[in-house]
Design a protein around this motif. Structure first.
Motif, PDB file in Angstrom:
ATOM      1  N   ILE A  44      19.254   9.264   5.263  1.00 33.87           N
ATOM      2  CA  ILE A  44      20.065   8.198   4.343  1.00 33.87           C
ATOM      3  C   ILE A  44      18.937   7.466   3.856  1.00 33.87           C
ATOM      4  CG2 ILE A  44      21.615   6.278   4.649  1.00 33.87           C
ATOM      5  CD1 ILE A  44      23.057   8.003   6.861  1.00 33.87           C
ATOM      6  N   GLY A  45      18.740   7.295   2.773  1.00 31.03           N
ATOM      7  CA  GLY A  45      17.625   6.851   1.957  1.00 31.03           C
ATOM      8  C   GLY A  45      16.621   7.847   1.928  1.00 31.03           C
ATOM      9  N   PHE A  46      15.840   7.863   0.703  1.00 24.83           N
ATOM     10  CA  PHE A  46      14.639   9.026   0.489  1.00 24.83           C
ATOM     11  C   PHE A  46      13.629   8.489  -0.134  1.00 24.83           C
ATOM     12  CE2 PHE A  46      12.920  12.929  -0.685  1.00 24.83           C
ATOM     13  CZ  PHE A  46      13.262  13.755   0.410  1.00 24.83           C
ATOM     14  N   GLY A  47      12.795   7.766   0.571  1.00 22.43           N
ATOM     15  CA  GLY A  47      11.554   7.345   0.057  1.00 22.43           C
ATOM     16  C   GLY A  47      10.269   8.411   0.618  1.00 22.43           C
ATOM     17  N   GLY A  48       9.161   7.606   0.652  1.00 19.89           N
ATOM     18  CA  GLY A  48       8.045   8.255   1.374  1.00 19.89           C
ATOM     19  C   GLY A  48       8.243   8.792   2.716  1.00 19.89           C
ATOM     20  N   ILE A  49       8.706   8.103   3.834  1.00 19.74           N
ATOM     21  CA  ILE A  49       8.840   8.417   4.905  1.00 19.74           C
ATOM     22  C   ILE A  49       9.869   9.571   5.103  1.00 19.74           C
ATOM     23  CG2 ILE A  49       9.794   7.597   7.273  1.00 19.74           C
ATOM     24  CD1 ILE A  49       8.551   4.773   6.445  1.00 19.74           C
ATOM     25  N   ILE A  58       0.710  -1.114  -0.091  1.00 22.55           N
ATOM     26  CA  ILE A  58       0.197  -0.152   0.143  1.00 22.55           C
ATOM     27  C   ILE A  58       0.860   0.971   0.039  1.00 22.55           C
ATOM     28  CG2 ILE A  58      -1.748   1.008   1.161  1.00 22.55           C
ATOM     29  CD1 ILE A  58      -2.605  -1.320   2.451  1.00 22.55           C
ATOM     30  N   ARG A  59       0.976   1.957  -1.191  1.00 28.55           N
ATOM     31  CA  ARG A  59       1.654   2.995  -1.524  1.00 28.55           C
ATOM     32  C   ARG A  59       1.470   3.965  -0.406  1.00 28.55           C
ATOM     33  NH1 ARG A  59       5.223   4.877  -5.112  1.00 28.55           N
ATOM     34  NH2 ARG A  59       5.502   7.191  -5.325  1.00 28.55           N
ATOM     35  N   GLY A  60       2.406   4.523   0.386  1.00 31.31           N
ATOM     36  CA  GLY A  60       2.337   5.654   1.251  1.00 31.31           C
ATOM     37  C   GLY A  60       1.765   5.055   2.593  1.00 31.31           C
ATOM     38  N   TYR A  61       1.732   4.098   2.856  1.00 34.21           N
ATOM     39  CA  TYR A  61       1.106   3.428   4.309  1.00 34.21           C
ATOM     40  C   TYR A  61       1.965   3.747   5.195  1.00 34.21           C
ATOM     41  CZ  TYR A  61      -0.665   0.272   7.640  1.00 34.21           C
ATOM     42  OH  TYR A  61      -1.115  -0.539   9.003  1.00 34.21           O
ATOM     43  N   GLY A  99      10.141  22.696   7.818  1.00 34.88           N
ATOM     44  CA  GLY A  99       9.280  23.589   8.240  1.00 34.88           C
ATOM     45  C   GLY A  99       9.590  24.137   9.733  1.00 34.88           C
ATOM     46  N   GLY A 100      10.499  23.309  10.449  1.00 39.89           N
ATOM     47  CA  GLY A 100      11.041  23.692  11.799  1.00 39.89           C
ATOM     48  C   GLY A 100      12.449  24.238  11.586  1.00 39.89           C
ATOM     49  N   GLY A 101      12.627  24.871  10.358  1.00 42.25           N
ATOM     50  CA  GLY A 101      14.006  25.533  10.235  1.00 42.25           C
ATOM     51  C   GLY A 101      15.208  24.819  10.015  1.00 42.25           C
ATOM     52  N   MET A 102      15.213  23.470   9.580  1.00 39.09           N
ATOM     53  CA  MET A 102      16.489  22.836   9.703  1.00 39.09           C
ATOM     54  C   MET A 102      16.874  22.633   8.146  1.00 39.09           C
ATOM     55  SD  MET A 102      15.760  19.512  12.040  1.00 39.09           S
ATOM     56  CE  MET A 102      17.676  19.217  12.402  1.00 39.09           C
ATOM     57  N   ARG A 103      18.113  22.439   7.961  1.00 34.83           N
ATOM     58  CA  ARG A 103      18.772  22.233   6.733  1.00 34.83           C
ATOM     59  C   ARG A 103      18.746  20.733   6.488  1.00 34.83           C
ATOM     60  NH1 ARG A 103      25.342  21.669   5.778  1.00 34.83           N
ATOM     61  NH2 ARG A 103      25.166  21.546   3.377  1.00 34.83           N
ATOM     62  N   VAL A 104      18.210  20.575   5.455  1.00 33.94           N
ATOM     63  CA  VAL A 104      17.952  19.175   5.239  1.00 33.94           C
ATOM     64  C   VAL A 104      18.862  18.587   4.045  1.00 33.94           C
ATOM     65  CG1 VAL A 104      16.411  17.049   4.586  1.00 33.94           C
ATOM     66  CG2 VAL A 104      15.770  19.086   5.877  1.00 33.94           C
ATOM     67  N   LEU A 105      19.628  17.565   4.420  1.00 38.78           N
ATOM     68  CA  LEU A 105      20.697  16.812   3.411  1.00 38.78           C
ATOM     69  C   LEU A 105      20.153  15.451   3.194  1.00 38.78           C
ATOM     70  CD1 LEU A 105      24.371  17.861   4.607  1.00 38.78           C
ATOM     71  CD2 LEU A 105      22.951  19.027   3.078  1.00 38.78           C
ATOM     72  N   ALA A 106      20.385  14.913   2.099  1.00 33.00           N
ATOM     73  CA  ALA A 106      19.689  13.698   1.852  1.00 33.00           C
ATOM     74  C   ALA A 106      20.981  12.801   0.808  1.00 33.00           C
ATOM     75  CB  ALA A 106      18.403  13.364   1.285  1.00 33.00           C
ATOM     76  N   TRP A 107      20.796  11.245   0.889  1.00 35.33           N
ATOM     77  CA  TRP A 107      21.573  10.538   0.010  1.00 35.33           C
ATOM     78  C   TRP A 107      20.751   9.467  -0.136  1.00 35.33           C
ATOM     79  CZ3 TRP A 107      22.680   5.482   0.778  1.00 35.33           C
ATOM     80  CH2 TRP A 107      23.556   4.830  -0.288  1.00 35.33           C
ATOM     81  N   ASN A 108      20.650   9.048  -1.375  1.00 37.68           N
ATOM     82  CA  ASN A 108      19.783   7.944  -1.833  1.00 37.68           C
ATOM     83  C   ASN A 108      20.655   7.058  -2.965  1.00 37.68           C
ATOM     84  OD1 ASN A 108      16.934   6.825  -1.567  1.00 37.68           O
ATOM     85  ND2 ASN A 108      17.062   7.220  -3.870  1.00 37.68           N
ATOM     86  N   ARG A 109      20.317   5.863  -2.795  1.00 36.98           N
ATOM     87  CA  ARG A 109      21.001   5.008  -3.774  1.00 36.98           C
ATOM     88  C   ARG A 109      20.743   5.234  -5.255  1.00 36.98           C
ATOM     89  NH1 ARG A 109      19.864  -0.801  -2.040  1.00 36.98           N
ATOM     90  NH2 ARG A 109      18.004  -0.041  -1.264  1.00 36.98           N
TER      91      ARG A 109
END
Length: 246
Positions: free
Chosen positions: A148-153, A97-100, A163-173
């Motif tokens: 680390i990993g960037f899916g729906g969650i 179920i996508r997004g579950y 929204g809380g004022g953080m800088r967000v970095l991401a790494w995905n395969r």
């Protein structure tokens, strides 16, 4: 086609029956949340569809489920309960179920991050023991969160953190893009993040991903949140890093 909801607790059974509409495939609701895998062949009794909330379906058991063609998994982390590739070889398709649960798990991730930053669990224990802790904690506004990993969650975690004022970095395969998120190498993410949050699937490639070397590459005093699978982290190395204060 005929289906069986194999492990419904009473609350799920009532909801499922209430939402059933004319024309839906015929589904028998088996009201027993404690079904063991070895009982599945008899519970399914030749049904084409198995609706599974939390019961494991080992491949060797699936071989005994005559007529089974589809498994609908209602939770997250299906690979912890079954092997979709092996089931596919048996002619059984696994449907997710996508997004579950994406928002629910993301909110839990954010809650754990804030709790760690403010030492809430420790303050609670000390307060109950009659002690008042004078700790500043970590102010997260303006800090860097590494996903680390960037899916729906992870996308939901990014939304809340931004929204809380953080800088967000991401790494995905595999290459991805997302508004407000800077996709970087894993080395850059580990070196610059004040909080690291794990969102990888667990498989042979990712098992032990957060190794002793990668933990050592993280900032001193970094907060680690893992709402994915425990086996993504080298547990012994993590314990050593906790004990040393790293």
């Amino acid at each position: 086609m005929r289906g069986v909801f194999v492990d419904a607790n009473e609350a799920l059974a009532v909801i499922f029956e209430r939402l059933t509409k004319p024309g839906d495939p015929k589904v028998r609701v088996h009201r027993d949340p404690d079904v063991t895998a070895d009982r599945l062949p008899s519970v399914l009794d030749g049904a084409d569809i198995a609706i599974v909330d939390h019961t494991a379906l080992p491949t060797e058991i699936a071989r005994k489920c005559a007529g089974l063609k589809h498994v609908v998994f209602l939770g997250t982390g299906a690979r912890s309960y079954m092997n979709p590739e092996e089931l596919a070889e048996l002619g059984i398709a696994v449907h997710l179920i996508r997004g579950y649960g994406d928002t629910a798990v993301a909110e839990s991730t954010i809650a754990l991050m804030w709790a760690a930053a403010r030492g809430i669990a420790q303050m609670d224990r000390e307060m109950r023991a009659g002690n008042w802790l004078r700790e500043d904690g970590m102010q997260l506004t303006g800090k860097t969160l590494g996903l680390i990993g960037f899916g729906g969650i992870a996308a939901e975690v990014a939304r809340i953190a931004l929204g809380g004022g953080m800088r967000v970095l991401a790494w995905n395969r595999s290459p991805k893009s997302h508004a407000g998120v800077e996709f970087v190498t894993s080395d850059k993410l580990l070196a610059e993040s004040d909080v690291v949050s794990l969102h990888l699937l667990l498989n042979d490639e990712t098992r032990g991903y957060l190794s002793r070397e990668r933990i050592a590459a993280m900032k001193s005093g970094v907060i680690l949140v893992n709402t994915a699978r425990g086996a993504l982290v080298d547990e012994a190395a993590m314990i050593d890093a906790l004990k040393s204060g790293h």
